[in-house]
Design an enzyme around this catalytic site. Structure first.
Site: not given
Ligand code: SAJ
Length: 418
Positions: A211, A265
């Site tokens: 994870k 996360c």
């Molecule tokens: N972000 C960027 N650029 C991107 C993608 C995301 O700046 O191209 C930023 C988002 O704006 C945000 C942060 O990253 O601030 C995180 O967003 P996210 O959509 O990547 O992820 P989370 O935190 O909403 O959810 C993640 C997910 N993990 C992965 O995709 C590997 C989810 O599947 C997990 O269950 C979750 O973390 C968790 O609870 O651990």
């Protein structure tokens, strides 16, 4: 079957509701009485698509109820927060409290599943806490199968994406780490009651690290995109166009830069790896620092934008569009947008307006004398600088002529090609 879900947050509440929708008797436990009351009234305290209907139906049918103290059950699922403290060390105190709360009602034959994201070794720690309070029960041992074991214990990390939780809870593959193989197999039997994805078995430590690796993979990749945005800015190249073009290569898939990485996360979990293997996790550590420093760059861009306006800075007003950590949710935890908006208060502008369509009241961290939460139309009529921090649908769909004559800092590339 009776299931007790500890923690009615972003993971626990949807999980409890999905289990209840499958006809299991679910007791949701949360230390916050307000959350318990909201759930018992069939409502939700978080914004997540489809969740309100699911909870309303689950409570209405009698399969889901909430309380502050655990009761006897067949299965205990722990979905409590695991933040970090001090210099990024994991804080397992919520898990310890959950262990203390379920120990008195634990019975032979029960299953205890840890869903919270944790550092390697935490499921063993959870078992130790339970063992301390319940020396009368036989717990499994991680190094050998013991048919005398009376408790099934394991780690099944949640993997759902906020905004898509209800669907992903059912469709995603799951990693199930058992304290023993038998534990893992029994836990798979339970998940198969509601998961359509594959349930892949391993031991607890591998599941814990798996994870953390998933979220660190994403963090490192976002850091790459954020670093590119700094490089491109320095070299006077449009980063959004750059990434779009690079991604036409069949083996390149650069993610999107933003104002930083937020949420509970991705901005947190990589630290659990760095904390437990500091010398070995240099890249993961560097990625965290790159992402955490991105708000500094955004603030520099705002200062530059202010210089372009033909007014004294004290007469300039600014709007921040979005406070949540990602689009179309209300979750402000570890949000870089919140960090930036708060720091803008110290830049000496006449007034700051916040536009966040997913919340009703301004977070208390803001100074009411300097900052105001208003709607998009009002903000556009009042400000000189617009800072786009979150790509909410409302901002994607807005009439771009409203931006004319204003300085725009678009941290998400939402309007870059307009
Ligand atoms: N972000 C960027 N650029 C991107 C993608 C995301 O700046 O191209 C930023 C988002 O704006 C945000 C942060 O990253 O601030 C995180 O967003 P996210 O959509 O990547 O992820 P989370 O935190 O909403 O959810 C993640 C997910 N993990 C992965 O995709 C590997 C989810 O599947 C997990 O269950 C979750 O973390 C968790 O609870 O651990």
């Amino acid at each position: 079957m009776n299931v007790c879900v500890l923690g009615l947050g972003y993971i626990g509440l949807p999980t409890a509701a999905v289990l209840a929708s499958r006809g299991l008797n679910v007791l949701g436990v949360d230390c916050n009485q307000n959350v318990v009351d909201i759930v018992n009234s069939g409502q939700v305290h978080i914004v997540e698509p489809e969740l309100n209907t699911l909870v309303e139906t689950a409570v209405g049918s009698g399969y889901l109820r909430a309380t502050v103290t655990p009761e006897t059950a067949d299965v205990f699922m722990i979905a409590v927060p695991t933040p970090f403290k001090g210099t990024h060390e994991p804080d397992l105190s919520y898990i310890e409290s959950a262990a203390k709360a379920i120990a008195p009602v634990l019975q032979k034959g029960n299953m205890v599943i840890l869903e919270s994201t944790v550092p390697v070794g935490a499921t063993e720690k959870l078992m130790e806490w339970l063992q301390l309070d319940r020396p009368d029960l036989v717990f499994p041992s991680s190094d050998k199968e013991d048919i005398r074991a009376e408790i099934t214990i394991g780690h099944c990390p949640e993997r759902v994406l906020p905004g898509h939780v209800v669907r992903e809870l059912v469709e995603n593959d799951r990693i199930i780490g058992g304290m023993t193989k038998m534990c893992a197999e029994r836990i798979r039997g339970f998940y198969k009651l509601f998961v359509q994805g594959d349930c892949l078995l391993t031991n607890c430590r591998t599941a814990e690290l798996c994870k953390l690796v998933e979220n660190s993979f994403r963090d490192v990749n976002i850091a790459f995109a954020n670093e590119l945005s700094l490089i491109a800015d320095k070299l006077d190249v449009n980063v959004w166009e750059l990434i779009k073009l690079a991604n036409h290569h069949p083996r390149v898939n650069v993610l999107q830069p933003g104002p930083g990485v937020g949420g509970h996360c991705i901005a947190v979990d990589p630290w659990f790896i760095v904390d437990s293997a500091p010398n070995e996790s240099k890249l993961i550590h560097a990625a965290r620092l790159v992402n955490d420093s991105k708000p500094d760059f955004v603030l520099e861009k705002i200062e530059q934008a202010a210089l372009e306006i033909d007014k004294e800075k004290g007469g300039v007003s600014i709007a921040c569009l979005g406070l949540a950590f990602k689009p179309n949710i209300d979750d402000l935890r570890e949000s870089p947008a919140m960090n930036i908006a708060k720091r803008i208060e110290g830049l000496g502008f006449a007034k700051q307006f916040l536009v966040e369509p997913n919340i009703k009241t301004m977070p208390e961290v803001f100074d009411v004398k300097r900052t105001e939460l208003i709607n998009l139309g009002e903000a556009m009529a009042k400000v000189d600088i617009v800072v786009l921090l979150v790509d909410h649908t409302e901002f994607k769909e807005m009439d771009l002529s409203l931006l004319s004559g204003k300085q725009v800092v678009d941290t998400r590339g939402l309007w870059a090609n307009s």
